[in-house]
Design a protein around this motif. Structure first.
Motif, PDB file in Angstrom:
ATOM      1  N   TYR B  13       1.935 -20.453   6.238  1.00 44.22           N
ATOM      2  CA  TYR B  13       3.131 -20.414   7.081  1.00 44.22           C
ATOM      3  C   TYR B  13       3.054 -21.500   8.146  1.00 44.22           C
ATOM      4  CZ  TYR B  13       4.499 -15.940   5.047  1.00 44.22           C
ATOM      5  OH  TYR B  13       4.891 -14.954   4.190  1.00 44.22           O
ATOM      6  N   ALA B  20      -2.171 -17.814   4.706  1.00 41.90           N
ATOM      7  CA  ALA B  20      -2.118 -16.362   4.609  1.00 41.90           C
ATOM      8  C   ALA B  20      -2.655 -15.921   3.253  1.00 41.90           C
ATOM      9  CB  ALA B  20      -0.681 -15.874   4.803  1.00 41.90           C
ATOM     10  N   ARG B  39      -5.585  -4.118   2.186  1.00 39.05           N
ATOM     11  CA  ARG B  39      -5.180  -3.630   3.494  1.00 39.05           C
ATOM     12  C   ARG B  39      -4.111  -4.543   4.129  1.00 39.05           C
ATOM     13  NH1 ARG B  39     -10.146  -5.215   6.924  1.00 39.05           N
ATOM     14  NH2 ARG B  39      -9.363  -7.007   8.063  1.00 39.05           N
ATOM     15  N   SER B  40      -3.507  -4.071   5.198  1.00 38.89           N
ATOM     16  CA  SER B  40      -2.401  -4.786   5.841  1.00 38.89           C
ATOM     17  C   SER B  40      -2.817  -6.203   6.200  1.00 38.89           C
ATOM     18  CB  SER B  40      -1.978  -4.072   7.121  1.00 38.89           C
ATOM     19  OG  SER B  40      -1.323  -2.877   6.792  1.00 38.89           O
ATOM     20  N   GLY B  41      -1.914  -7.149   5.968  1.00 36.70           N
ATOM     21  CA  GLY B  41      -2.182  -8.522   6.377  1.00 36.70           C
ATOM     22  C   GLY B  41      -2.875  -9.352   5.320  1.00 36.70           C
ATOM     23  N   THR B  45       3.081  -8.685   0.920  1.00 40.82           N
ATOM     24  CA  THR B  45       4.513  -8.942   1.091  1.00 40.82           C
ATOM     25  C   THR B  45       4.820 -10.417   0.857  1.00 40.82           C
ATOM     26  OG1 THR B  45       4.742  -7.124   2.650  1.00 40.82           O
ATOM     27  CG2 THR B  45       6.423  -8.826   2.745  1.00 40.82           C
ATOM     28  N   SER B  46       3.929 -11.293   1.339  1.00 38.94           N
ATOM     29  CA  SER B  46       4.148 -12.730   1.152  1.00 38.94           C
ATOM     30  C   SER B  46       4.213 -13.077  -0.333  1.00 38.94           C
ATOM     31  CB  SER B  46       3.024 -13.514   1.820  1.00 38.94           C
ATOM     32  OG  SER B  46       2.947 -13.196   3.191  1.00 38.94           O
TER      33      SER B  46
END
Ligand SMILES: Nc1ncnc2c1ncn2[C@@H]1O[C@H](COP(=O)(O)OP(=O)(O)O)[C@@H](O)[C@H]1O
Ligand SMILES: [Mg+2]
Lengths: 286, 257
Positions: B13, B20, B39-41, B45-46
């Motif tokens: 990004y 990411a 896990r989150s991050g 989603t990306s």
């Protein structure tokens, strides 16, 4: 300030509900809820009393300060017989007509301008400085220019009001557009929506609550430029009525006119809040 | 055969110091149910957004049926983490909006929208406003809206994340039923380990910093469901418990590494 008081309302309601469900906290909740309104009512009554008293004692000459009763009687007389060739209703209709014509014009120009500011960098580059330039100028300052360019007809009066309304409408639209949920836009795009369809079906409805708030602020701003607008060769209107009365030192009509203008502003504010609730029932419920 | 491919995709990004996601490859064929866990991050989603055409990878290729993905398209329908429904429309109108974009005639939209709502067991909620619906109902409306696009691929970002355990379990079978009936390819993100095992034909385990693939599983329980075995019986199979332990370990190992 109006916006914050709007959002405070539900909280106040919860408080009352709490007070009712917990008996021992009821008295304090009551006292708290009523006291602000009580203070306002008492303040207004005291002011009225002071006004009545100083009129009665003739502290000031009745030419400058007629009594509340005299103003009320004048109100009835002007409703029935009129003042400067028009009844009160005709003055009100003339003024409201101008303000609403100006509102329509401000919407037709301000909403697309706000969209352009919110959606495109070029749009923001073009319109942001223009609006920031226009916003702080008092109507009396651009009034002469409007007369020079557009004459003394009805369009000039409407234009003066519309200019005052333009910035609130456009800036509220722009802020609504910027607040559009990225995920909703993406959802529409992934369903195959074109850019224009995204604007029409996602951006505009998302911005509607903000646009309506802008209209409320614009109506307030427009209504308060009424007197300036009706300086220009008007033959009817509340602003015109007040100015004519002032020229002949008919102070009771001046005071009555001010109160009528305030009352109408109050009613407009109330009405547009009702409209907001009807048009955007989803606001604050997501 | 429809094929959605992410090939050595990196996502960096603008303004971020590190990428990411780095060199992640994912392959979804028609009839596949690929689940991303991690896990989150860690970039789930990306990656989904790359497949949707909403994010352009800084390196690598995303393609559908051999053509590079350059933007969103209705061959890939997305159900977002937050339902992303339109609150100014009713449930039926939300679904009908997708039909309208596909050029379905107005007279047919309402009927077709009701069919789709019935498919996600919301047959009588068409007139409801979005804010009147529970989280689970909203997700199902989102699913019906995505299906209205008649996509080849469904991209689901934690679609059951906000639901209570019972509703969630019911929705899992709804998803499986839709998947077996429609034969779309599914790429889905979840935090639920059991959920991943029940639904996936393939599980991709991602680790953060930068997001990358650490393991792949082919549990095969959803094929058994498609063949007629009830979810209850699948979950009580000792093989399910074993797979569960193995997947949990893989996720923790990925985090430790
Ligand atoms: N639009 C964006 N701009 C900058 N950084 C982003 C953006 N979207 C996600 N990120 C970052 O990329 C990483 C992966 O995010 P995301 O794909 O949302 O992970 P996950 O869905 O697995 O939780 C996170 O560190 C997040 O902060
Ligand atoms: Mg995510």
């Amino acid at each position: 300030m109006t916006i914050s008081s709007y959002s405070e309302r539900p909280a106040a309601r919860t408080e009352t509900a709490d007070g009712l469900s917990v008996p021992w906290s009821r008295p304090s909740a009551r006292r708290k809820g009523v006291s602000a309104r009580m203070v306002s009512a008492v303040t207004i009554l005291l002011l009225l009393a002071a006004w009545a008293l100083s009129a009665r004692l003739q502290l000031v000459s009745p030419v400058f300060l007629p009594s509340p009763v005299a103003v009320w009687n004048k109100f009835i007389v002007v409703i029935k017989d009129g003042f400067v060739d028009a009844t009160l209703l005709q003055h009100v209709v003339a003024s409201l007509g101008r303000v609403f014509a100006a509102l329509v014009a401000a919407i037709l120009v301000g909403v697309p301008v706000g969209l352009a500011i919110g959606i495109s960098t070029v749009g923001r580059g073009i319109f942001d400085p223009l609006l920031e330039f226009l916003r702080p100028i008092p109507p009396l300052a651009y009034l002469p220019l409007v007369i020079i360019w557009f004459g003394i007809g009805e369009p000039s009066k409407i234009l003066v009001i519309a200019i005052a309304m333009l910035a609130p409408v456009a800036l509220s639209t722009a802020s609504g557009v910027r607040g559009v949920s990225r995920e909703r836009v993406n959802a529409a795009r992934s369903l195959g929506a074109t850019r224009a369809q995204v604007v029409r079906h996602v951006v505009l409805p998302s911005a509607l609550p903000s646009i309506l708030t802008g209209l409320r602020i614009a109506l307030g701003a427009g209504w308060s430029t009424l007197v300036a607008a009706e300086l220009v060769a008007a033959t009817r209107g509340l602003g015109f009525m007040i100015q004519s009365a002032a020229q002949f030192l008919v102070t009771d009509v001046v005071i009555m006119g001010i109160l009528v203008i305030a009352a109408i502003a109050f009613v407009l504010e109330f009405a547009i809040r009702r409209i907001e609730r009807a048009l955007v029932p989803w606001a604050g419920r997501e | 055969m429809p094929h959605l491919v992410l090939d050595k995709v990196s996502i960096h990004y603008d303004g971020q110091p590190a990428p990411a996601v780095e060199r992640v490859s994912i392959d979804v064929a028609k009839g596949d149910f690929v689940v991303l866990v991690g896990r989150s991050g860690c970039g789930k989603t990306s990656l989904l957004n790359v497949a949707a055409g909403l994010v352009t990878p800084s390196r690598g290729q995303a393609s559908i049926n051999g053509r590079g993905i350059t933007g969103p398209g209705s061959d890939r329908a997305v159900v977002f983490q937050n339902d992303a429904l339109f609150p100014w429309l009713t449930a039926r109108e939300n679904v009908a909006f997708a039909l309208r974009l596909r050029g379905v005639r107005p007279a047919e939209r309402a009927r077709r929208a009701d069919e789709l709502l019935a498919l996600v067991k919301l047959g009588d909620a068409g007139d409801k406003h979005i804010w009147e619906l529970s989280g689970g109902m909203r997700q199902r409306v989102g699913l019906a809206r995505a299906l209205a696009a008649e996509p080849q691929f469904l991209l689901l970002d934690e679609p059951l994340g906000a639901l209570d355990a019972l509703t969630r379990e019911r929705m899992q079978t709804t998803l499986l039923d839709l998947w077996t009936a429609s034969h779309v390819g599914v790429l889905m993100v979840t935090h639920g380990i059991e959920e991943a095992l029940v639904l996936a034909t393939r599980i991709v385990v991602l680790a953060p910093g930068p997001g990358r693939v650490v393991r792949g599983f082919e549990p095969g329980f959803s094929r058994r469901y498609a063949a007629g075995e009830p979810v209850r019986s699948i979950k009580s199979d000792p093989a399910f418990a074993a797979a569960r332990g193995e997947l949990t370990d893989a996720i923790f190992e990925g985090e430790a590494a």
